[in-house]
Enzyme design. Structure first.
Site, PDB file in Angstrom:
ATOM      1  N   MET A  24      92.704  27.800  53.358  1.00  0.00           N
ATOM      2  CA  MET A  24      94.124  28.152  53.289  1.00  0.00           C
ATOM      3  C   MET A  24      94.294  29.543  52.672  1.00  0.00           C
ATOM      4  O   MET A  24      95.382  29.898  52.209  1.00  0.00           O
ATOM      5  CB  MET A  24      94.883  27.107  52.482  1.00  0.00           C
ATOM      6  CG  MET A  24      94.838  25.733  53.138  1.00  0.00           C
ATOM      7  SD  MET A  24      96.283  24.735  52.791  1.00  0.00           S
ATOM      8  CE  MET A  24      96.219  24.631  51.023  1.00  0.00           C
ATOM      9  N   HIS A  53      85.121  29.661  48.084  1.00  0.00           N
ATOM     10  CA  HIS A  53      85.147  29.929  49.528  1.00  0.00           C
ATOM     11  C   HIS A  53      83.967  30.824  49.910  1.00  0.00           C
ATOM     12  O   HIS A  53      83.312  30.623  50.931  1.00  0.00           O
ATOM     13  CB  HIS A  53      86.434  30.645  49.934  1.00  0.00           C
ATOM     14  CG  HIS A  53      87.698  29.882  49.643  1.00  0.00           C
ATOM     15  ND1 HIS A  53      88.575  30.233  48.647  1.00  0.00           N
ATOM     16  CD2 HIS A  53      88.232  28.782  50.228  1.00  0.00           C
ATOM     17  CE1 HIS A  53      89.602  29.401  48.635  1.00  0.00           C
ATOM     18  NE2 HIS A  53      89.420  28.504  49.583  1.00  0.00           N
ATOM     19  N   GLY A  62      83.911  22.097  50.907  1.00  0.00           N
ATOM     20  CA  GLY A  62      83.507  22.072  49.508  1.00  0.00           C
ATOM     21  C   GLY A  62      83.578  20.676  48.918  1.00  0.00           C
ATOM     22  O   GLY A  62      84.499  19.917  49.219  1.00  0.00           O
ATOM     23  N   GLN A  63      82.613  20.384  48.069  1.00  0.00           N
ATOM     24  CA  GLN A  63      82.641  19.101  47.341  1.00  0.00           C
ATOM     25  C   GLN A  63      83.842  19.034  46.396  1.00  0.00           C
ATOM     26  O   GLN A  63      84.303  17.967  46.028  1.00  0.00           O
ATOM     27  CB  GLN A  63      81.343  18.927  46.538  1.00  0.00           C
ATOM     28  CG  GLN A  63      81.237  17.545  45.893  1.00  0.00           C
ATOM     29  CD  GLN A  63      80.131  17.465  44.861  1.00  0.00           C
ATOM     30  OE1 GLN A  63      79.032  17.953  45.101  1.00  0.00           O
ATOM     31  NE2 GLN A  63      80.419  16.862  43.721  1.00  0.00           N
ATOM     32  N   LYS A  64      84.352  20.201  46.019  1.00  0.00           N
ATOM     33  CA  LYS A  64      85.525  20.281  45.141  1.00  0.00           C
ATOM     34  C   LYS A  64      86.628  19.320  45.620  1.00  0.00           C
ATOM     35  O   LYS A  64      87.295  18.662  44.836  1.00  0.00           O
ATOM     36  CB  LYS A  64      86.020  21.732  45.145  1.00  0.00           C
ATOM     37  CG  LYS A  64      87.453  21.968  44.783  1.00  0.00           C
ATOM     38  CD  LYS A  64      87.657  21.883  43.305  1.00  0.00           C
ATOM     39  CE  LYS A  64      89.028  22.288  42.824  1.00  0.00           C
ATOM     40  NZ  LYS A  64      90.145  21.922  43.635  1.00  0.00           N
ATOM     41  N   ASP A  65      86.822  19.260  46.952  1.00  0.00           N
ATOM     42  CA  ASP A  65      87.829  18.349  47.523  1.00  0.00           C
ATOM     43  C   ASP A  65      87.078  17.164  48.114  1.00  0.00           C
ATOM     44  O   ASP A  65      86.952  17.029  49.336  1.00  0.00           O
ATOM     45  CB  ASP A  65      88.650  19.101  48.565  1.00  0.00           C
ATOM     46  CG  ASP A  65      89.376  20.284  47.944  1.00  0.00           C
ATOM     47  OD1 ASP A  65      90.375  20.066  47.259  1.00  0.00           O
ATOM     48  OD2 ASP A  65      88.902  21.420  48.105  1.00  0.00           O
ATOM     49  N   HIS A  90      88.352  32.731  46.982  1.00  0.00           N
ATOM     50  CA  HIS A  90      87.658  32.967  45.708  1.00  0.00           C
ATOM     51  C   HIS A  90      86.174  32.698  45.925  1.00  0.00           C
ATOM     52  O   HIS A  90      85.731  32.453  47.063  1.00  0.00           O
ATOM     53  CB  HIS A  90      88.262  32.098  44.608  1.00  0.00           C
ATOM     54  CG  HIS A  90      88.394  30.652  44.980  1.00  0.00           C
ATOM     55  ND1 HIS A  90      87.307  29.839  45.223  1.00  0.00           N
ATOM     56  CD2 HIS A  90      89.494  29.872  45.200  1.00  0.00           C
ATOM     57  CE1 HIS A  90      87.711  28.627  45.542  1.00  0.00           C
ATOM     58  NE2 HIS A  90      89.042  28.616  45.557  1.00  0.00           N
TER      59      HIS A  90
HETATM   60  P1  AMP Z   1      91.291  25.505  50.559  1.00  0.00           P
HETATM   61  O1  AMP Z   1      91.483  26.959  50.859  1.00  0.00           O
HETATM   62  O2  AMP Z   1      91.699  25.126  49.183  1.00  0.00           O
HETATM   63  O3  AMP Z   1      91.861  24.606  51.634  1.00  0.00           O
HETATM   64  O4  AMP Z   1      89.721  25.264  50.604  1.00  0.00           O
HETATM   65  C1  AMP Z   1      88.949  25.614  51.726  1.00  0.00           C
HETATM   66  C2  AMP Z   1      87.568  25.066  51.545  1.00  0.00           C
HETATM   67  O5  AMP Z   1      86.985  25.621  50.370  1.00  0.00           O
HETATM   68  C3  AMP Z   1      87.554  23.538  51.349  1.00  0.00           C
HETATM   69  O6  AMP Z   1      86.457  22.978  52.048  1.00  0.00           O
HETATM   70  C4  AMP Z   1      87.391  23.398  49.856  1.00  0.00           C
HETATM   71  O7  AMP Z   1      86.781  22.196  49.469  1.00  0.00           O
HETATM   72  C5  AMP Z   1      86.487  24.586  49.561  1.00  0.00           C
HETATM   73  N1  AMP Z   1      86.565  24.948  48.139  1.00  0.00           N
HETATM   74  C6  AMP Z   1      87.688  25.129  47.408  1.00  0.00           C
HETATM   75  N2  AMP Z   1      87.368  25.381  46.112  1.00  0.00           N
HETATM   76  C7  AMP Z   1      86.013  25.344  46.041  1.00  0.00           C
HETATM   77  C8  AMP Z   1      85.073  25.508  44.975  1.00  0.00           C
HETATM   78  N3  AMP Z   1      85.458  25.758  43.724  1.00  0.00           N
HETATM   79  N4  AMP Z   1      83.766  25.392  45.262  1.00  0.00           N
HETATM   80  C9  AMP Z   1      83.338  25.132  46.539  1.00  0.00           C
HETATM   81  N5  AMP Z   1      84.178  24.966  47.581  1.00  0.00           N
HETATM   82  C10 AMP Z   1      85.498  25.074  47.341  1.00  0.00           C
END
Ligand code: AMP
Length: 289
Positions: free
Chosen positions: A30, A37, A147-150, A34
């Site tokens: 999205m 990503h 990411g495992q974060k989610d 950082h």
């Molecule tokens: P988002 O932009 O928040 O939708 O995240 C995009 C992808 O990045 C998703 O697969 C998230 O799980 C991953 N992601 C977000 N934060 C982290 C993090 N701190 N470490 C690893 N992957 C991440």
């Protein structure tokens, strides 16, 4: 780096490369990119011939009371990160193109999304399931990285791909953290200085749970209590859940004899943070609650 904004041009680009036998890697995001990503992008870059990153703040995964309008959108910075990391295509579809008038399909993965984030955010995973299915349909990747974060989102995507035979290999990468343990997140920019100071207590509580399990504690309720006790040291944190779960079904566990995931969500003021840790305990079998 190519910037593609329309759906047919994205598919045409991918189709052409697939015909040439090129392996396509995909990292859906999205934006507000950082180092979390970045780690997904780097891992994809290493194993694929061509790499697509999508930047799309998906409206259908936000409820009307959530932060869709103020979600950070630093598109120039995001594009330059992608460029620096050797991304081939930055796919930036519009909400209008993704959800034209008359759009009506729903995608539900009921068991995995019933608890935790699904219970707190009832709209969320329906939106995620639809957007991931659509993006896979347009980007046609061989491999997609998450990411495992989610954690619950990653579990949903795995199930979705398996159930619907989407033909995409899913890879889950470890959570990237700040030095003090806070999991990186695009939403961390919402934290003011005081909130930022206490935010790492979520990861500290998860680590306390992991240490308790690795130290031989087997009683799920006692482990949850020890995590809560850790986090209570921080002022102004409201715990939404801190739960020991089966890593596949995400059902709560009372005893830990094999593998578990500890899932956590807290609120600091109006900001909601999530995190998780996987725990390996040698021997035995898990028993669901
Ligand atoms: P988002 O932009 O928040 O939708 O995240 C995009 C992808 O990045 C998703 O697969 C998230 O799980 C991953 N992601 C977000 N934060 C982290 C993090 N701190 N470490 C690893 N992957 C991440």
């Amino acid at each position: 780096m190519k910037i593609i904004r329309t759906l047919p041009s994205m598919t045409a680009w991918s189709e052409r490369l697939r015909r040439e036998g090129v392996t396509i890697g995909f990292v859906p995001t999205m934006g507000a990119l950082h180092d979390g990503h970045r780690s997904l992008i780097r891992a994809a870059r290493l194993q694929c011939d061509a790499l697509v990153v999508s930047i799309f703040v998906n409206p259908t995964q936000f409820s009307p009371t959530e932060d869709l309008a103020k979600y950070p959108r630093p598109i120039a910075k995001d594009r330059s990160l992608c460029r620096a990391e050797g991304v081939d295509v930055c796919f930036e579809p519009t909400a209008q193109a993704m959800y034209p008038e008359g759009f009506q399909t729903v995608v539900t993965v009921p068991a995995i999304t019933k608890l935790w984030e699904g219970a707190s955010r009832p709209h969320h995973f329906g939106g995620v399931a639809v957007v991931v299915t659509k993006l896979f349909g347009m980007v046609r990747p061989h491999v997609a990285l998450f990411g495992q974060k989610d954690y619950q989102q990653a579990a949903l995507v795995r199930q979705l791909v398996q159930d619907l035979n989407l033909g995409v290999k899913i890879q889950i990468r470890p959570t990237v953290r700040e030095q003090d343990g806070l999991a990186m997140s695009s939403r961390n920019v919402y934290l003011n200085t005081d909130e930022r100071m206490i935010a790492p207590w979520l990861s500290r509580a998860l680590r306390a749970g992991k240490q308790a399990i690795e130290g031989g504690m087997k009683d799920g309720a006692a482990i949850e209590r020890s995590m809560r006790k850790t986090i209570e040291q921080a002022p102004a944190i409201q715990v939404e859940y801190l739960a020991l779960c089966d890593p596949d079904s995400l059902e709560p566990l009372t005893r830990f004899t094999r593998r578990a995931v500890i899932l956590g969500a807290i609120r600091i003021g109006s900001i909601r943070l999530i995190d998780n840790l996987l725990v390996n305990v040698p021997g035995g079998k898990n028993r669901a609650r």
